[in-house]
Design a protein around this motif. Structure first.
Motif, PDB file in Angstrom:
ATOM      1  N   ASP A 480      -3.669  -6.624  15.145  1.00 29.23           N
ATOM      2  CA  ASP A 480      -2.616  -4.970  15.778  1.00 29.23           C
ATOM      3  C   ASP A 480      -3.873  -4.431  16.500  1.00 29.23           C
ATOM      4  OD1 ASP A 480      -0.996  -3.318  16.037  1.00 29.23           O
ATOM      5  OD2 ASP A 480      -0.186  -3.098  13.882  1.00 29.23           O
ATOM      6  N   PRO A 481      -3.072  -4.140  18.205  1.00 30.49           N
ATOM      7  CA  PRO A 481      -3.887  -3.367  18.733  1.00 30.49           C
ATOM      8  C   PRO A 481      -3.796  -2.228  18.143  1.00 30.49           C
ATOM      9  CG  PRO A 481      -1.980  -4.150  19.812  1.00 30.49           C
ATOM     10  CD  PRO A 481      -1.976  -5.092  18.508  1.00 30.49           C
ATOM     11  N   SER A 482      -2.563  -1.070  17.631  1.00 32.01           N
ATOM     12  CA  SER A 482      -2.638   0.146  17.321  1.00 32.01           C
ATOM     13  C   SER A 482      -3.817   0.044  15.560  1.00 32.01           C
ATOM     14  CB  SER A 482      -1.601   0.254  16.919  1.00 32.01           C
ATOM     15  OG  SER A 482      -1.050   0.275  15.775  1.00 32.01           O
ATOM     16  N   GLY A 483      -4.682  -0.696  15.600  1.00 29.89           N
ATOM     17  CA  GLY A 483      -5.445  -0.620  14.629  1.00 29.89           C
ATOM     18  C   GLY A 483      -4.625  -0.816  13.348  1.00 29.89           C
ATOM     19  N   LYS A 484      -3.248  -1.250  12.578  1.00 21.41           N
ATOM     20  CA  LYS A 484      -3.084  -0.957  11.657  1.00 21.41           C
ATOM     21  C   LYS A 484      -3.091  -1.952  10.696  1.00 21.41           C
ATOM     22  CE  LYS A 484       0.980   0.971  13.298  1.00 21.41           C
ATOM     23  NZ  LYS A 484       2.016   1.452  13.117  1.00 21.41           N
ATOM     24  N   GLY A 485      -3.933  -3.193  11.866  1.00 20.40           N
ATOM     25  CA  GLY A 485      -3.989  -4.282  10.916  1.00 20.40           C
ATOM     26  C   GLY A 485      -5.694  -4.606  10.844  1.00 20.40           C
ATOM     27  N   LEU A 486      -5.804  -6.352  10.138  1.00 15.19           N
ATOM     28  CA  LEU A 486      -6.981  -5.826   9.276  1.00 15.19           C
ATOM     29  C   LEU A 486      -8.317  -5.925  11.069  1.00 15.19           C
ATOM     30  CD1 LEU A 486      -6.494  -8.574   7.212  1.00 15.19           C
ATOM     31  CD2 LEU A 486      -7.724  -6.068   6.993  1.00 15.19           C
ATOM     32  N   ILE A 487      -7.308  -6.820  12.424  1.00 13.62           N
ATOM     33  CA  ILE A 487      -8.182  -7.436  13.282  1.00 13.62           C
ATOM     34  C   ILE A 487      -7.366  -6.556  14.484  1.00 13.62           C
ATOM     35  CG2 ILE A 487      -8.604  -8.510  14.945  1.00 13.62           C
ATOM     36  CD1 ILE A 487      -8.108 -10.573  12.975  1.00 13.62           C
ATOM     37  N   ASN A 488      -8.218  -5.777  15.297  1.00  6.17           N
ATOM     38  CA  ASN A 488      -8.306  -4.452  16.222  1.00  6.17           C
ATOM     39  C   ASN A 488      -7.759  -4.925  17.496  1.00  6.17           C
ATOM     40  OD1 ASN A 488      -6.699  -2.219  17.624  1.00  6.17           O
ATOM     41  ND2 ASN A 488      -8.701  -1.332  17.212  1.00  6.17           N
ATOM     42  N   ALA A 489      -6.757  -6.233  17.551  1.00  2.11           N
ATOM     43  CA  ALA A 489      -6.422  -7.210  18.736  1.00  2.11           C
ATOM     44  C   ALA A 489      -5.168  -7.121  19.216  1.00  2.11           C
ATOM     45  CB  ALA A 489      -7.133  -8.062  18.936  1.00  2.11           C
TER      46      ALA A 489
END
Lengths: 545, 146
Positions: A480-489
């Motif tokens: 998730d690019p917004s930083g809510k997921g485990l990977i910020n992408a």
């Protein structure tokens, strides 16, 4: 149930902090009753078929309730009610798939599995395929599915108990749930697990029914008035003003505009994972070994469908009831919609009851997951893979299963505490995707395709498992690019649910693995498996009590 | 306190396991309820049953029901996300107090119950045919399969 209410009524509601609230009273009553059941079961759970399969003496209606109790998680009770309360119709679309999925269980797997298997899904696969590699892979897949699902449930449990019982911390809640599930499974085995699930199903159904009636009463028992209110739910508009939205209108979650065109495909992908995954969920499959024969297994699926269907229809009243009576603006957390609705309509005691139901729901599901994971480890991996199907001493398999249940529980507590702040909702989807892409293809092919062989099963299980995990890791749930997921992408794969790709991949791998191998020994016992699956000749009997 | 026998010196055969995995030290076959599928293996001549016309017809009849029923429910179920996803205008049409989308979703529950009900009735016919096949086998070790 009445005594639960009575027990809580005698406890005066407390004002604040960690005091004796009605909710805590009901939690404790449930815990006491289930521990009593565990004590009773522990004395009966001697010997493998008693420990792993409740002596195969569970009746059709009991197993129907237990399947429902095993299956309906907090995600469906609190999650779907909350989703309908906030997003309307699209939340209800989730409900539909959870029931329809049982047709696959009923028509395709339940009876052959009961006729040809013993304790685990791998028993059916091991019949005509080479047992050790197939059991090792099936056990890996079972442990993966169960662990992912369990962590999701436990993280949810921690968050939930924190909300319902102010004063109890996240860690304490997770540890409490974990210790209870370990106690049920280690001491009471399948019999205790079954009764915890039956009680939970009865509590959940009565709680939801009562709440639904209260919602209808609020609208003078008029469906017309109820749906009129659903047609204009006040929600906060973009500029902060209140606008009225038609919550029966589809599209708030999966609509083409909301999801940049991927919504409907994601929904179909989710549907595929549900429809093909439920019949591959190890904790659901093991339930069919607890009944005396295939006919009872069949009847128990129909019982389960009646209960599960009735429950998911009631999510309409819980969800839309919360949307119209409370309105989304007055609900602090989406998952709290149903308990808060109970508070508004039924007061403090009913709120306590619904909270205890939610707690019971989580416990019953995690207990089912723990026993299916530990059974698979002991029966498939320890006895059959490591020791070539021989116990080295009396009761060894059960002892190993008890240790495994303890370890699985401890690991789940540890991971759930570590992953506290991470959104783990995708783990449930992952469990279904793995079940649908790895387990179901090999079960179906081993039952119905004569040419199918060991290499095909290993490839199917392996690629189905890895494919699902890889696609989830590359999906918006993790990246998730917004930083809510485990990977910020930016996600590589556009869908949250990998089923539409991973299920065909699993079948393809199983087919390719089969035709690329010249192994034909698996065909020798195909006649035997077909006769067993279709007639019940030589099936495991119930133990006489 | 009973003595714990030293396993290296004690030559009496091991007592049968409480579980049904390994049953050592018994020459007689275990009672029917303790038998595992493996121990039953030579009870029935699987090839003979598989070759029976009645058995082949039963397997065929089951497939003739299960395959179309599965196709039906899969198509009916996936019609919901397809219609709601790509034809929202159609599905938003009002029908009484609700709309077509809600009615169609609700109908899925009754579809599932309906298919289950029809299958139950069909399956009891399969049970009769299965029992007829078992009766015809005239199993020597009676009581195996009722």
């Amino acid at each position: 149930m009445n005594f639960l209410l009575a027990a809580a009524a005698t406890n005066p509601p407390a004002a604040a902090g960690f005091q004796f609230t009605p909710a805590l009273g009901m939690f404790l009553s449930f815990v006491l009753v289930t521990l009593g059941i565990t004590y009773w079961s522990a004395r009966k759970s001697t010997g493998a078929s008693n420990y792993f399969a409740a002596g195969r003496g569970i009746t059709a209606w009991q197993n129907g309730l237990a399947v429902a109790g095993d299956y309906m998680s907090a995600a469906s009770f609190l999650g779907i009610a909350g989703m309908i309360a906030f997003k309307g119709y699209d939340g209800f679309m989730y409900s539909v798939g959870w029931l329809v999925a049982y047709l696959t269980v009923l028509l395709v797997v339940a009876e052959p599995l009961r006729n040809a298997g013993k304790y685990t899904m791998a028993d059916v696969l091991a019949y005509r395929l080479s047992p050790r590699p197939v059991r090792a892979m099936a056990s890996l897949s079972t442990l993966t599915v169960s662990t992912f699902y369990m962590i999701a449930q436990m993280v949810g449990a921690g968050a939930l108990v924190k909300l319902l019982l102010p004063g109890v911390g996240y860690e304490a809640a997770v540890a409490g749930v974990g210790v209870l599930m370990i106690v049920y499974v280690v001491f009471g085995g399948m019999l205790a697990t079954t009764w915890v699930q039956i009680i939970k199903a009865i509590l959940l159904m009565s709680g939801s029914l009562f709440l639904s009636v209260l919602v209808l009463k609020h609208f003078d028992y008029s469906f017309a008035k109820f749906f009129e209110a659903v047609g204009k739910v006040p929600v906060a508009g973009p500029d902060g003003t209140i606008v009225h939205k038609d919550f029966l209108k589809p599209g708030l979650i999966f609509g083409l505009e909301v999801t940049k065109g991927w919504g409907p495909i994601d929904l179909i992908s989710l549907g595929l994972a549900l429809v093909f995954g439920t019949a591959g969920l190890p904790h659901v499959l093991v339930r069919f070994y607890t009944v005396p024969d295939a006919k009872t297994a069949r009847l128990s699926v129909v019982w389960a469908m009646a209960i599960i269907g009735a429950f998911y229809i009631m999510t309409t009243f819980l969800g839309f009831g919360a949307a119209t009576i409370l309105t989304p603006a007055n609900i602090s957390v989406e998952n709290m919609s149903a308990p808060l609705l109970a508070k508004a309509l039924g007061g403090e005691i009913f709120f306590a009851f619904i909270s205890a139901v939610a707690f019971a729901t989580i416990l019953a599901v995690v207990a089912g997951l723990t026993i299916s994971a530990s059974t698979s480890f002991a029966h498939d991996f320890y006895t059959n893979v490591l020791h070539h199907g021989r116990e080295r001493g009396p009761g060894e398999e059960v002892r190993v299963a008890r240790i495994a249940a303890f370890v699985v529980g401890a690991v789940a507590i540890f991971l759930a505490i570590k992953l506290q702040t991470i959104n783990v909702a995708f783990l449930v989807g992952l469990a279904f995707a793995v079940a649908a892409s790895a387990n179901l293809p090999v079960i179906v092919l081993s039952l119905f395709w004569k040419r199918f062989n060991t290499s095909g099963a290993c490839w199917g299980l392996g690629i189905g498992l890895l494919g699902s995990i890889a696609l989830i890791v590359l999906s918006p749930s993790v990246m998730d690019p917004s930083g809510k997921g485990l990977i910020n992408a930016v996600p590589w794969f556009p869908l949250k649910n990998p089923g539409i790709v991973s299920i065909p991949l699993g079948f393809l791998a199983a087919w390719l693995g089969t035709i690329l191998s010249t192994d034909t020994t698996s065909q020798l016992k195909y006649d035997e498996l077909t006769v067993r699956a279709n007639t019940g000749l030589g099936a495991e009997k119930a133990t006489a009590h | 306190m009973p003595e714990t026998p030293d396993s290296d010196l004690d030559f009496t055969p091991e007592v049968s396991a409480e579980t049904d995995i390994a049953r050592l030290g018994h020459s007689s076959p275990p009672p029917a309820h303790e038998q595992t599928a493996d121990e039953d293996a030579d009870v029935v001549d699987w090839g003979r049953v598989a070759a029976m016309d009645e058995f082949k017809a039963l397997v065929k009849a089951k497939a003739a029901f299960v395959v179309p029923a599965t196709l039906f429910f899969v198509v009916y179920y996936f019609a919901l996300p397809v219609l709601v996803g790509w034809f929202p205008e159609l599905m938003e049409k009002r029908v009484g107090p609700v709309n077509l989308a809600y009615l169609f979703a609700l109908s899925q529950f009754f579809m599932a119950w309906g298919v289950a009900f029809v299958y139950l009735r069909q399956a009891s016919k399969f049970d009769d045919r299965q029992n007829a096949i078992i009766a015809k086998l005239d199993l020597a070790k009676g009581g195996k399969s009722k």
